[in-house]
Design a protein around this motif. Sequence first.
Motif, PDB file in Angstrom:
ATOM      1  N   LYS A   1       0.894  -1.269   0.255  1.00  0.00           N
ATOM      2  CA  LYS A   1      -0.002   0.084  -0.066  1.00  0.00           C
ATOM      3  C   LYS A   1       0.842   1.281   0.006  1.00  0.00           C
ATOM      4  CE  LYS A   1      -3.945  -2.188   0.390  1.00  0.00           C
ATOM      5  NZ  LYS A   1      -5.275  -2.352  -0.649  1.00  0.00           N
ATOM      6  N   ALA A   2       0.501   2.444  -0.764  1.00  0.00           N
ATOM      7  CA  ALA A   2       1.180   3.385  -0.785  1.00  0.00           C
ATOM      8  C   ALA A   2       1.638   4.004   0.512  1.00  0.00           C
ATOM      9  CB  ALA A   2       0.388   4.377  -1.874  1.00  0.00           C
ATOM     10  N   TYR A   3       0.398   4.200   1.315  1.00  0.00           N
ATOM     11  CA  TYR A   3       0.573   4.747   2.789  1.00  0.00           C
ATOM     12  C   TYR A   3       1.691   3.838   3.565  1.00  0.00           C
ATOM     13  CZ  TYR A   3      -3.780   1.704   3.333  1.00  0.00           C
ATOM     14  OH  TYR A   3      -4.503   0.834   3.334  1.00  0.00           O
ATOM     15  N   ASP A   4       1.813   2.751   3.381  1.00  0.00           N
ATOM     16  CA  ASP A   4       2.852   1.762   4.010  1.00  0.00           C
ATOM     17  C   ASP A   4       4.166   1.842   3.276  1.00  0.00           C
ATOM     18  OD1 ASP A   4       1.124   1.424   6.195  1.00  0.00           O
ATOM     19  OD2 ASP A   4       0.305  -0.288   5.027  1.00  0.00           O
TER      20      ASP A   4
ATOM     21  N   GLU B   1      10.314  22.986   8.461  1.00  0.00           N
ATOM     22  CA  GLU B   1       9.657  24.143   7.456  1.00  0.00           C
ATOM     23  C   GLU B   1       9.192  23.742   6.112  1.00  0.00           C
ATOM     24  OE1 GLU B   1      12.555  27.029   7.268  1.00  0.00           O
ATOM     25  OE2 GLU B   1      13.126  27.453   9.548  1.00  0.00           O
ATOM     26  N   ASP B   2       9.607  22.647   5.623  1.00  0.00           N
ATOM     27  CA  ASP B   2       9.124  22.541   4.238  1.00  0.00           C
ATOM     28  C   ASP B   2       8.017  21.882   4.263  1.00  0.00           C
ATOM     29  OD1 ASP B   2       9.875  20.120   4.934  1.00  0.00           O
ATOM     30  OD2 ASP B   2      11.450  19.889   3.188  1.00  0.00           O
ATOM     31  N   GLY B   3       7.761  21.180   5.575  1.00  0.00           N
ATOM     32  CA  GLY B   3       6.318  20.529   5.359  1.00  0.00           C
ATOM     33  C   GLY B   3       6.044  19.293   4.752  1.00  0.00           C
ATOM     34  N   THR B   4       7.314  18.762   4.528  1.00  0.00           N
ATOM     35  CA  THR B   4       7.089  17.559   3.398  1.00  0.00           C
ATOM     36  C   THR B   4       6.544  16.207   4.096  1.00  0.00           C
ATOM     37  OG1 THR B   4       9.334  18.253   2.246  1.00  0.00           O
ATOM     38  CG2 THR B   4       8.303  16.020   1.929  1.00  0.00           C
ATOM     39  N   GLU B   5       7.093  15.865   5.215  1.00  0.00           N
ATOM     40  CA  GLU B   5       6.237  14.875   6.069  1.00  0.00           C
ATOM     41  C   GLU B   5       5.028  14.925   6.182  1.00  0.00           C
ATOM     42  OE1 GLU B   5       9.422  16.195   6.649  1.00  0.00           O
ATOM     43  OE2 GLU B   5      10.791  14.541   6.578  1.00  0.00           O
ATOM     44  N   LEU B   6       4.400  16.305   6.548  1.00  0.00           N
ATOM     45  CA  LEU B   6       3.249  16.371   6.999  1.00  0.00           C
ATOM     46  C   LEU B   6       2.305  16.396   5.801  1.00  0.00           C
ATOM     47  CD1 LEU B   6       1.672  17.132   9.666  1.00  0.00           C
ATOM     48  CD2 LEU B   6       1.650  19.661   8.854  1.00  0.00           C
ATOM     49  N   GLN B   7       2.840  17.070   4.869  1.00  0.00           N
ATOM     50  CA  GLN B   7       2.140  16.845   3.236  1.00  0.00           C
ATOM     51  C   GLN B   7       2.039  15.212   2.893  1.00  0.00           C
ATOM     52  OE1 GLN B   7       0.334  19.357   2.190  1.00  0.00           O
ATOM     53  NE2 GLN B   7       0.759  20.422   3.942  1.00  0.00           N
TER      54      GLN B   7
ATOM     55  N   ASP C   1      -1.812  10.588   2.688  1.00  0.00           N
ATOM     56  CA  ASP C   1      -1.854   9.101   2.814  1.00  0.00           C
ATOM     57  C   ASP C   1      -3.322   8.869   3.613  1.00  0.00           C
ATOM     58  OD1 ASP C   1       0.555   8.288   2.003  1.00  0.00           O
ATOM     59  OD2 ASP C   1       1.683   8.234   4.042  1.00  0.00           O
ATOM     60  N   ILE C   2      -3.456   9.811   4.518  1.00  0.00           N
ATOM     61  CA  ILE C   2      -4.820   9.839   5.244  1.00  0.00           C
ATOM     62  C   ILE C   2      -5.987   9.747   4.239  1.00  0.00           C
ATOM     63  CG2 ILE C   2      -6.378  11.040   6.818  1.00  0.00           C
ATOM     64  CD1 ILE C   2      -4.271  11.337   8.630  1.00  0.00           C
TER      65      ILE C   2
ATOM     66  N   LYS D   1      -0.744  -5.140  12.254  1.00  0.00           N
ATOM     67  CA  LYS D   1      -1.256  -5.249  11.035  1.00  0.00           C
ATOM     68  C   LYS D   1      -1.851  -3.660  10.798  1.00  0.00           C
ATOM     69  CE  LYS D   1      -5.817  -6.943  12.484  1.00  0.00           C
ATOM     70  NZ  LYS D   1      -6.955  -8.106  12.316  1.00  0.00           N
ATOM     71  N   MET D   2      -1.619  -2.808  11.975  1.00  0.00           N
ATOM     72  CA  MET D   2      -2.129  -1.374  12.148  1.00  0.00           C
ATOM     73  C   MET D   2      -1.055  -0.475  11.569  1.00  0.00           C
ATOM     74  SD  MET D   2      -3.732   0.685  15.275  1.00  0.00           S
ATOM     75  CE  MET D   2      -5.190  -0.124  15.349  1.00  0.00           C
ATOM     76  N   SER D   3      -1.394   0.199  10.403  1.00  0.00           N
ATOM     77  CA  SER D   3      -0.455   1.298   9.898  1.00  0.00           C
ATOM     78  C   SER D   3      -0.578   2.532  10.451  1.00  0.00           C
ATOM     79  CB  SER D   3      -0.573   1.321   8.200  1.00  0.00           C
ATOM     80  OG  SER D   3      -1.856   1.886   8.134  1.00  0.00           O
ATOM     81  N   PHE D   4       0.461   3.325  10.718  1.00  0.00           N
ATOM     82  CA  PHE D   4       0.493   4.706  11.289  1.00  0.00           C
ATOM     83  C   PHE D   4      -0.864   5.503  11.068  1.00  0.00           C
ATOM     84  CE2 PHE D   4       2.220   8.949  11.839  1.00  0.00           C
ATOM     85  CZ  PHE D   4       2.023   9.036  13.237  1.00  0.00           C
ATOM     86  N   VAL D   5      -1.214   5.595   9.611  1.00  0.00           N
ATOM     87  CA  VAL D   5      -2.489   6.478   9.396  1.00  0.00           C
ATOM     88  C   VAL D   5      -3.698   6.088  10.012  1.00  0.00           C
ATOM     89  CG1 VAL D   5      -1.348   7.270   7.225  1.00  0.00           C
ATOM     90  CG2 VAL D   5      -2.657   5.139   7.088  1.00  0.00           C
ATOM     91  N   GLN D   6      -3.752   4.739  10.222  1.00  0.00           N
ATOM     92  CA  GLN D   6      -5.058   4.240  10.883  1.00  0.00           C
ATOM     93  C   GLN D   6      -5.039   4.518  12.462  1.00  0.00           C
ATOM     94  OE1 GLN D   6      -5.759   0.001  10.282  1.00  0.00           O
ATOM     95  NE2 GLN D   6      -7.347  -0.064  11.669  1.00  0.00           N
TER      96      GLN D   6
END
Length: 718
Positions: A163-166, A190-196, A201-202, A304-309
């Motif tokens: 999965k892309a979000y994983d 500052e660039d907010g890359t991880e947040l975006q 992913d959500i 089996k739980m990913s971070f977004v979930q």
Amino acid sequence: MKKFKALYAFMLAFFSAESLVEDGKINLSEDQKQKLQDALGPKTKLDDVVDAMNQELADAAAKDEDDTDQQLVDLKKEAMDMLKAHGLAAEDAEEAIEDPKKAAAESGDIKQILSGLLEHNKKTDKMLETLLKAPEEDTPLATGNRNNLKDMHSKTHFLGTGKAYDAFESRPWNQRAAGLRNGPTDFMAEDGTELQTLKGDIDLYHRQNPSAVNSLFRDLIGLPDFWTLVSNVDDKIATANIVSAEVSQARKLPYLAKNKQLIQPEENKVFPVQVDITHQGYFLQKIEASWLNMMNKEGSSPFKMSFVQFLLVELDKKVRQEDRKVAINGVFVKTPNNATVAGRAIHRGDGLLVQLWKAYWYDAKFRIANMGAPTTTNIVDYVKDVIENNIPEESKNAEGMVFYLSPYWMRRYKERKRQLFGLDNNYNGKEVNEIENYLNFRFVTLRDLEGSNFMFITDENNIKLYENKPGEKSMYRFQNILRDTHIFADYKWGAGFDHIGTKVKDTDPEAFKVQTVWANMPPYLQDMSVTLYDDATGEVALPYSNIHLGNGWSTNLDTISNTFAGQIVKIKGDTTSSGNVTDDGNITLTGDADWSIASGGTLTLLVNADKTLTEIKRTTTPATAPVADTSYVDSIDATNGSEFDFTGVANDVLDEILNGFEGQQIVVNGGAGGTVTINDVAGNIEVASEAVLADGADNITFVLVDGVWTEVARTIAA
């Protein structure tokens, strides 16, 4: 060869089997075939794979065992090493390595293992690649110790899901979970890359797992699971109910129509909800750390739980609790567009109780036979009487009737019924949750009725939950501004009845007086004061009987509307507000004296027949929680506090100290009204010597040791 060897080993581990070969052929049960076919996917036919493997088995069986050379022995050793990694006993593997022929003679499995390691055709190799890329839904493939998270993942994805979000790329949280990095994610970059990336992913998770999102957040709500959730309600939804009077009559000459019918809609609506959250990166890092802590549990479901979930669950826990509370106790208060104070969650929308309150007092849609308040002694008979005194005969025998009450009264009902049935020799305990002679009724507790004596009955299908777009309530959006992370969501939510009752005139046929909700007393909200916003008009249309003039209220209040005759209205002030309640409108105050909102007290009014209001009483200080009585004369109850003052007016003796827990410490003071003498009391009080407390400055400190209050210090003037 290498891929086929892995395939055979994987199949053994997949089915937890020592061998999958019988009589020289692959032997799979129908259940095993189905599970393996599901893992392969529709593009690969399991029958082709099995046929190819059986051919290899036949070729291997045709070889003479005497031709086994060193290369075959080496191959066997390699196979044993691999199978040992998948759980084969060490001594069995070593024995097979040292003497393959002996192992074959004893186990009969050597040909199957060797044939399973022969080179396969290109078609099987392609199937293998598909199989190894596809994750098992609940238990990802681990090639080593499950405690080592590095063994749980592919080279590119967390848990090997694909999965892309994983994915590991641009996702430090997934890399950290897989043991590929140690430092926490910098959500404040500052660039907010991880947040975006997390935001995307959500969004992707919601699109790819809509049913999982719906079931996940429905489970978090905590309302009865048989209440139907109705989606795609944009604003309002109406259910029409038709009631018919008598139609038939005895035969006669003239045509005399007598049918009368009444149609009334029951209108319910969804209320817009706004979620605004501001996090510093520090808090998102704490959530990430919590997730990683959950991951470090061998064999637990978080594997089996990913971070977004996980993040969605953590963000939503409180919001879903508030959904539950609003569904029962909510009272809608419109928030002005220029509001500077965040509104209370309970004022997001109208819940079931305020709907019943309005239906009873304003619309007269249902009636009750007031049963008074239940007691711990009468609760069993009380429940039965509520049914018999309120519900008509035809409804008493209907299936699917639900008796809603608080958890407290459910516990008291069980306790009392055990006491009553304890004298019955046929009692086996199963009847404790049943209503005597009404087996078509069942109890359901609503935790948000706790503290209330209110109980109601209706059909199990009569209550609905409403939303607009499925999954919308957990669709969060992210923004990174300066060093803060802003998270927000918007959705619509509501609850209501398909039908409460029929509002009719006294002149209408009795048949029109139909209701589908019955109660033990008039509906009310437990200790609810609805907090209003000041619209600067000096007028209030009551959303409920009790209101709170908070949120920086500053205008004089002189007129109250939306009332009914006989209503008791309570206005609660606030020390942070200003302005007065005056008698310049339809309010009459005692002595024509204005009442200060800033006092924080409570003004109680009675609504007259002409809808004017008259003051009954007022307080001018904020209400305070009751304080336990810590005074004593000759006896002390240690559960009331930690320090006790003598209030006698003569010379007295302390006879006992009741209750308390081992190790509890209390201070016993004298008083100004007289003296109190404390001596040993066998099994209860132990002092170093007789003590006479002459005034409030004299005291003794006791500690409960082995059930005896023992002196540990004293302060007594000489």
